[in-house]
Design a protein around this motif. Structure first.
Motif, PDB file in Angstrom:
ATOM      1  N   THR A  78       1.891  -3.144 -10.929  1.00  0.00           N
ATOM      2  CA  THR A  78       2.001  -4.334 -10.492  1.00  0.00           C
ATOM      3  C   THR A  78       1.811  -4.397  -8.602  1.00  0.00           C
ATOM      4  O   THR A  78       1.437  -5.444  -8.506  1.00  0.00           O
ATOM      5  CB  THR A  78       3.771  -3.778 -10.093  1.00  0.00           C
ATOM      6  N   THR A  79       1.806  -3.126  -8.411  1.00  0.00           N
ATOM      7  CA  THR A  79       1.441  -3.394  -6.482  1.00  0.00           C
ATOM      8  C   THR A  79      -0.554  -4.161  -6.612  1.00  0.00           C
ATOM      9  O   THR A  79      -0.748  -5.102  -5.688  1.00  0.00           O
ATOM     10  CB  THR A  79       1.037  -2.252  -5.874  1.00  0.00           C
ATOM     11  N   LEU A  80      -0.633  -3.738  -7.240  1.00  0.00           N
ATOM     12  CA  LEU A  80      -2.593  -4.604  -7.261  1.00  0.00           C
ATOM     13  C   LEU A  80      -2.557  -5.944  -7.299  1.00  0.00           C
ATOM     14  O   LEU A  80      -3.334  -6.773  -6.682  1.00  0.00           O
ATOM     15  CB  LEU A  80      -3.379  -3.351  -8.320  1.00  0.00           C
ATOM     16  N   ILE A 113      -9.173 -11.238   7.906  1.00  0.00           N
ATOM     17  CA  ILE A 113      -8.265 -10.804   7.376  1.00  0.00           C
ATOM     18  C   ILE A 113      -8.762 -10.956   6.054  1.00  0.00           C
ATOM     19  O   ILE A 113      -8.549  -9.798   5.657  1.00  0.00           O
ATOM     20  CB  ILE A 113      -7.237 -12.328   7.117  1.00  0.00           C
ATOM     21  N   ASP A 114     -10.316 -10.642   5.915  1.00  0.00           N
ATOM     22  CA  ASP A 114     -10.838  -9.923   4.494  1.00  0.00           C
ATOM     23  C   ASP A 114     -11.145  -8.590   4.876  1.00  0.00           C
ATOM     24  O   ASP A 114     -10.938  -7.637   3.416  1.00  0.00           O
ATOM     25  CB  ASP A 114     -11.970 -11.054   4.341  1.00  0.00           C
ATOM     26  N   ILE A 115     -11.562  -8.034   5.649  1.00  0.00           N
ATOM     27  CA  ILE A 115     -11.773  -6.545   5.844  1.00  0.00           C
ATOM     28  C   ILE A 115     -10.061  -6.270   5.891  1.00  0.00           C
ATOM     29  O   ILE A 115     -10.081  -5.135   4.764  1.00  0.00           O
ATOM     30  CB  ILE A 115     -12.025  -6.589   7.152  1.00  0.00           C
ATOM     31  N   TRP A 116      -9.038  -6.418   5.878  1.00  0.00           N
ATOM     32  CA  TRP A 116      -8.319  -5.600   5.876  1.00  0.00           C
ATOM     33  C   TRP A 116      -7.377  -6.496   4.231  1.00  0.00           C
ATOM     34  O   TRP A 116      -6.725  -4.982   3.636  1.00  0.00           O
ATOM     35  CB  TRP A 116      -6.765  -7.212   7.087  1.00  0.00           C
ATOM     36  N   ILE A 117      -7.320  -7.591   3.599  1.00  0.00           N
ATOM     37  CA  ILE A 117      -6.946  -6.836   2.417  1.00  0.00           C
ATOM     38  C   ILE A 117      -7.690  -6.825   1.161  1.00  0.00           C
ATOM     39  O   ILE A 117      -7.514  -5.687   0.684  1.00  0.00           O
ATOM     40  CB  ILE A 117      -6.939  -8.900   2.154  1.00  0.00           C
ATOM     41  N   GLY A 118      -8.893  -6.378   1.673  1.00  0.00           N
ATOM     42  CA  GLY A 118      -9.533  -5.959   0.978  1.00  0.00           C
ATOM     43  C   GLY A 118      -9.078  -3.985   1.240  1.00  0.00           C
ATOM     44  O   GLY A 118      -9.848  -3.278   0.370  1.00  0.00           O
ATOM     45  N   VAL A 119      -8.964  -4.197   1.996  1.00  0.00           N
ATOM     46  CA  VAL A 119      -9.002  -2.242   2.563  1.00  0.00           C
ATOM     47  C   VAL A 119      -7.880  -2.204   1.490  1.00  0.00           C
ATOM     48  O   VAL A 119      -7.917  -1.252   1.084  1.00  0.00           O
ATOM     49  CB  VAL A 119      -8.702  -2.264   4.031  1.00  0.00           C
ATOM     50  N   CYS A 120      -6.890  -3.056   1.911  1.00  0.00           N
ATOM     51  CA  CYS A 120      -5.648  -3.095   0.857  1.00  0.00           C
ATOM     52  C   CYS A 120      -5.691  -2.335  -0.272  1.00  0.00           C
ATOM     53  O   CYS A 120      -5.206  -1.922  -1.569  1.00  0.00           O
ATOM     54  CB  CYS A 120      -4.401  -3.763   1.555  1.00  0.00           C
ATOM     55  N   LEU A 121      -6.505  -3.413  -0.802  1.00  0.00           N
ATOM     56  CA  LEU A 121      -6.926  -3.792  -2.068  1.00  0.00           C
ATOM     57  C   LEU A 121      -7.902  -1.982  -2.259  1.00  0.00           C
ATOM     58  O   LEU A 121      -7.646  -1.393  -3.664  1.00  0.00           O
ATOM     59  CB  LEU A 121      -7.482  -4.612  -2.877  1.00  0.00           C
ATOM     60  N   ALA A 130      -1.338  13.346   1.279  1.00  0.00           N
ATOM     61  CA  ALA A 130      -1.712  13.174   2.341  1.00  0.00           C
ATOM     62  C   ALA A 130      -3.077  12.642   2.892  1.00  0.00           C
ATOM     63  O   ALA A 130      -3.157  12.219   4.253  1.00  0.00           O
ATOM     64  CB  ALA A 130      -1.969  14.805   3.062  1.00  0.00           C
ATOM     65  N   LEU A 131      -4.051  12.578   1.877  1.00  0.00           N
ATOM     66  CA  LEU A 131      -5.155  11.871   2.420  1.00  0.00           C
ATOM     67  C   LEU A 131      -5.475  10.551   2.140  1.00  0.00           C
ATOM     68  O   LEU A 131      -5.522   9.390   3.516  1.00  0.00           O
ATOM     69  CB  LEU A 131      -6.517  12.636   1.473  1.00  0.00           C
ATOM     70  N   PHE A 132      -4.611  10.102   1.541  1.00  0.00           N
ATOM     71  CA  PHE A 132      -4.011   8.471   1.152  1.00  0.00           C
ATOM     72  C   PHE A 132      -3.344   7.952   2.628  1.00  0.00           C
ATOM     73  O   PHE A 132      -4.445   6.938   3.792  1.00  0.00           O
ATOM     74  CB  PHE A 132      -3.320   8.111   0.406  1.00  0.00           C
ATOM     75  N   PRO A 133      -2.728   8.489   3.330  1.00  0.00           N
ATOM     76  CA  PRO A 133      -2.033   7.671   4.827  1.00  0.00           C
ATOM     77  C   PRO A 133      -2.952   8.102   5.684  1.00  0.00           C
ATOM     78  O   PRO A 133      -2.299   7.416   6.131  1.00  0.00           O
ATOM     79  CB  PRO A 133      -0.234   8.686   4.817  1.00  0.00           C
ATOM     80  N   VAL A 134      -3.519   9.202   5.602  1.00  0.00           N
ATOM     81  CA  VAL A 134      -4.219   9.921   6.773  1.00  0.00           C
ATOM     82  C   VAL A 134      -5.350   8.689   7.062  1.00  0.00           C
ATOM     83  O   VAL A 134      -5.666   8.228   8.548  1.00  0.00           O
ATOM     84  CB  VAL A 134      -4.800  11.328   7.314  1.00  0.00           C
ATOM     85  N   VAL A 163       0.612  -1.005   0.007  1.00  0.00           N
ATOM     86  CA  VAL A 163       0.513  -0.135  -0.456  1.00  0.00           C
ATOM     87  C   VAL A 163       0.981   1.616   0.035  1.00  0.00           C
ATOM     88  O   VAL A 163       0.810   2.558  -0.466  1.00  0.00           O
ATOM     89  CB  VAL A 163      -1.166  -0.279   1.220  1.00  0.00           C
ATOM     90  N   ALA A 164       1.756   1.384   0.189  1.00  0.00           N
ATOM     91  CA  ALA A 164       3.058   2.280   0.989  1.00  0.00           C
ATOM     92  C   ALA A 164       3.556   2.511  -0.261  1.00  0.00           C
ATOM     93  O   ALA A 164       3.930   3.918  -0.889  1.00  0.00           O
ATOM     94  CB  ALA A 164       4.075   2.583   1.766  1.00  0.00           C
ATOM     95  N   VAL A 165       4.244   1.416  -1.297  1.00  0.00           N
ATOM     96  CA  VAL A 165       4.613   1.223  -2.711  1.00  0.00           C
ATOM     97  C   VAL A 165       3.223   2.498  -3.237  1.00  0.00           C
ATOM     98  O   VAL A 165       3.827   2.909  -4.089  1.00  0.00           O
ATOM     99  CB  VAL A 165       5.200   0.478  -3.180  1.00  0.00           C
ATOM    100  N   SER A 166       1.885   1.978  -3.438  1.00  0.00           N
ATOM    101  CA  SER A 166       1.590   2.457  -4.285  1.00  0.00           C
ATOM    102  C   SER A 166       1.569   3.960  -4.064  1.00  0.00           C
ATOM    103  O   SER A 166       0.702   4.767  -5.056  1.00  0.00           O
ATOM    104  CB  SER A 166      -0.080   2.286  -3.932  1.00  0.00           C
ATOM    105  N   TRP A 167       1.103   4.428  -3.256  1.00  0.00           N
ATOM    106  CA  TRP A 167       1.528   5.914  -2.938  1.00  0.00           C
ATOM    107  C   TRP A 167       3.019   6.333  -3.654  1.00  0.00           C
ATOM    108  O   TRP A 167       2.844   8.015  -3.836  1.00  0.00           O
ATOM    109  CB  TRP A 167       1.163   6.297  -1.179  1.00  0.00           C
ATOM    110  N   VAL A 168       3.457   6.355  -3.811  1.00  0.00           N
ATOM    111  CA  VAL A 168       5.082   6.773  -4.414  1.00  0.00           C
ATOM    112  C   VAL A 168       3.944   7.253  -5.643  1.00  0.00           C
ATOM    113  O   VAL A 168       4.954   8.201  -6.409  1.00  0.00           O
ATOM    114  CB  VAL A 168       5.888   5.599  -4.859  1.00  0.00           C
ATOM    115  N   SER A 169       3.160   7.390  -6.711  1.00  0.00           N
ATOM    116  CA  SER A 169       3.191   7.698  -7.535  1.00  0.00           C
ATOM    117  C   SER A 169       2.570   8.901  -7.443  1.00  0.00           C
ATOM    118  O   SER A 169       3.383   9.970  -8.308  1.00  0.00           O
ATOM    119  CB  SER A 169       1.725   6.330  -8.064  1.00  0.00           C
ATOM    120  N   PHE A 170       2.156   9.372  -6.554  1.00  0.00           N
ATOM    121  CA  PHE A 170       1.975  10.514  -5.817  1.00  0.00           C
ATOM    122  C   PHE A 170       2.604  12.026  -6.117  1.00  0.00           C
ATOM    123  O   PHE A 170       2.757  12.815  -6.442  1.00  0.00           O
ATOM    124  CB  PHE A 170       1.365  11.016  -4.143  1.00  0.00           C
ATOM    125  N   TRP A 171       4.333  11.173  -5.803  1.00  0.00           N
ATOM    126  CA  TRP A 171       5.274  11.809  -6.131  1.00  0.00           C
ATOM    127  C   TRP A 171       5.445  12.261  -7.656  1.00  0.00           C
ATOM    128  O   TRP A 171       6.598  12.972  -7.916  1.00  0.00           O
ATOM    129  CB  TRP A 171       6.266  11.513  -4.894  1.00  0.00           C
TER     130      TRP A 171
END
Length: 406
Positions: free
Chosen positions: A247-249, A272-280, A376-380, A224-232
Motif C-alpha cells: 500500500t505504501t509503495l 524532486i526526483d532524488i527525493w521521490i526515488g530515495v523514498c521509494l 535502527a538502520l532504516f531511520p538512521v 516512509v515512516a509508515v512503512s517502518w511499522v512492519s518492523f514492529w
C-alpha cells in the motif's frame, strides 16, 4: 428656435471665458499645425533626426535616435513549468525626441495626441513573445504626449504578454529561475536607433516552497515512516506486513506520477526526483526486508526441528555422535561442574549485559534479529539522507532573498 439660438450663443460665449477651454483650443490648433497641416510636410514613415541641435556631421546629418525605455510591472499572472513560459501585465513606456513636433506655448506644458494620429514611432517588438495583446477596454490604453519646448515624446501603453522562459529545473522545487523580457527594434539597426538595438530585462523568480512542503515532502516522509511499522509487527503477521508494504509503495508511486505530470520531460535529474526515488527505495527496502525475515524464519524453523529430532534420537538410542556446531564428549571423560558465579573473571557493564541478554535470549532467532536491526538502520540512514539533501538544496535556495511587495 430663437431661444435655442440664444442659449447656444450664450454657451459659446461663456465657454470662451473659461481658461481650460482656451487651452483646449490652443492644443487643437498646435496639433493641426504639427500633424494635420499639409504644409508641415510631416511624414510619419521617415524617422526623425532625434535631436534639436544641428547635426555635427555634415556627411551624415541624421544620427541615431536615442530611445529611452522603461516598464512598470503590474502583475505576473502565470508561470507554466510544462511549457516553460510566463505571463505578465505591465505598462510599457518609450521616450524620444522628434524635432518636427517641436512647439512653444505659454499655456501648455504638453499636448496629447490620439492613438489614431500617425507619427513616427520606434518599431519595438518582443523577441521571446508567444502571445500578446494591447488593452482597449473601454478605450485604447495608449498615451502619446508631446512636451512643450523640447520635442520630447512620451509613448505609454498597457500590455499583457506571454513570454518564453527556458528553465533549469535541476533544483526543482527549490529553484530560482531567471526569466527575460527581450525587446528590440524590428527593422532599424544601431545606426538608426540608440546605443543598442536590443535590450533585455531579467526577472528573478523564486519558487514558493511552502506548498511543496505541505503537499509533497511531509506526506512522502509520513509514507516512509509508515512503512517502518512492519518492523514492529510479528513475523507471522504475513497479510498485515505485505499489505502495509504494498500500500505504501503504490501510494508513493501515485504521488510521484502526480508530480511528474506537472513537469516537462527533461534529460537531467531534478531534486524532486532524488527525493521521490530515495523514498521509494526505503519503502521497497522495507518490503524486501520482510521477504528476508520470512526466509530467515523458515530457516530458523528448519534448524529447530532438526535439533529437536536429533535430541530425541539421542535420548532414545544413547548413541555417541557429534551434532553440527557441537563437540562430542567421550563417555569416559570426567564431568566437571562449573560454578556459574565464576564463569567470567571480569565483570560486564550493565548496558553490555542487557544487550547480551536481549540479543541471545529474547532475539535468539535470526528473523527477529533482522527486524531489530532494521528498526535502527532504516531511520538512521533516512536521517542522514535528509541532512545531505537539505544541506545541498535548501542552502542555495535560502541565500536568495525574497522581495515581495503588497
Amino acid at each position: 428656435m430663437m431661444f435655442s439660438l440664444l442659449v447656444l450663443t450664450y454657451s459659446i460665449a461663456g465657454a470662451a471665458e473659461i481658461p481650460g477651454y482656451e487651452k483646449l483650443l490652443d492644443e487643437q490648433r498646435i496639433i493641426k499645425e504639427l500633424v494635420e497641416n499639409p504644409e508641415s510636410n510631416y511624414d510619419w514613415r521617415v524617422r526623425p533626426r532625434g535631436s534639436l541641435q544641428p547635426p555635427p556631421d555634415e556627411e551624415d546629418p541624421t544620427g541615431p535616435v536615442l530611445v529611452t525605455v522603461n516598464m512598470y510591472l503590474r502583475s505576473i499572472s502565470k508561470v507554466d513549468d510544462v511549457n516553460m513560459e510566463y505571463s505578465l501585465h505591465f505598462t510599457f513606456r518609450e521616450e524620444w525626441v522628434d524635432e518636427r513636433l517641436f512647439f512653444v506655448s505659454d499655456r501648455l506644458s504638453h499636448i496629447v495626441l490620439s492613438p489614431g494620429q500617425k507619427i513616427w514611432m520606434p518599431d519595438t517588438f518582443f523577441q521571446n513573445e508567444k502571445e500578446g495583446k494591447k488593452h482597449d477596454i473601454d478605450t485604447p490604453n495608449v498615451l502619446i504626449r508631446v512636451f512643450n519646448g523640447t520635442g520630447r515624446i512620451l509613448y505609454s501603453t498597457r500590455l499583457t504578454l506571454t513570454l518564453s522562459c527556458p528553465m533549469r529545473l535541476s533544483n526543482y522545487p527549490l529553484d530560482v529561475q531567471e526569466c527575460k523580457i527581450d525587446f528590440a527594434s524590428y527593422a532599424y539597426t544601431t545606426d538608426d536607433i540608440g546605443v543598442y538595438s536590443c535590450l533585455s530585462t531579467i526577472l528573478e523568480l523564486k519558487r514558493e516552497f511552502s506548498y511543496y512542503l505541505l503537499q509533497l515532502y511531509i506526506p512522502s516522509f509520513m509514507l516512509v515512516a509508515v512503512s517502518w511499522v512492519s518492523f514492529w509487527l510479528d513475523k507471522d503477521s504475513v497479510p498485515a506486513r505485505v499489505t502495509l508494504g504494498v500500500t505504501t509503495l503504490l501510494t508513493m508511486t501515485t504521488q510521484a506520477s502526480g508530480v511528474n505530470a506537472n513537469l516537462p520531460p527533461v534529460s537531467y535529474t531534478k531534486a524532486i526526483d532524488i527525493w521521490i526515488g530515495v523514498c521509494l527505495a526505503f519503502i521497497f527496502g522495507a518490503l524486501l526486508e520482510f521477504a528476508l525475515v520470512n526466509w530467515a524464519a523458515r530457516k530458523d524453523l528448519c534448524q529447530n526441528r532438526g535439533r529437536r529430532s536429533s535430541n530425541f534420537f539421542h535420548r532414545l538410542t544413547g548413541a555417541d555422535y557429534e551434532l553440527p556446531g557441537y563437540s562430542s564428549v567421550p563417555p569416559d571423560s570426567p564431568i566437571i561442574f562449573a560454578n556459574p558465579q565464576h564463569t567470567s573473571s571480569a565483570p560486564r557493564h550493565p548496558k553490555v549485559s542487557w544487550w547480551h541478554d536481549t540479543w541471545h535470549r529474547k532475539y535468539r532467532e535470526n528473523s527477529r534479529r533482522i527486524d531489530l536491526i532494521s528498526r535502527a538502520l532504516f531511520p538512521v540512514f533516512f536521517i542522514i539522507f535528509n541532512l545531505l539533501y537539505w544541506w545541498l538544496y535548501l542552502r542555495p535556495y535560502m541565500s536568495v532573498k525574497s522581495r515581495v511587495q503588497d
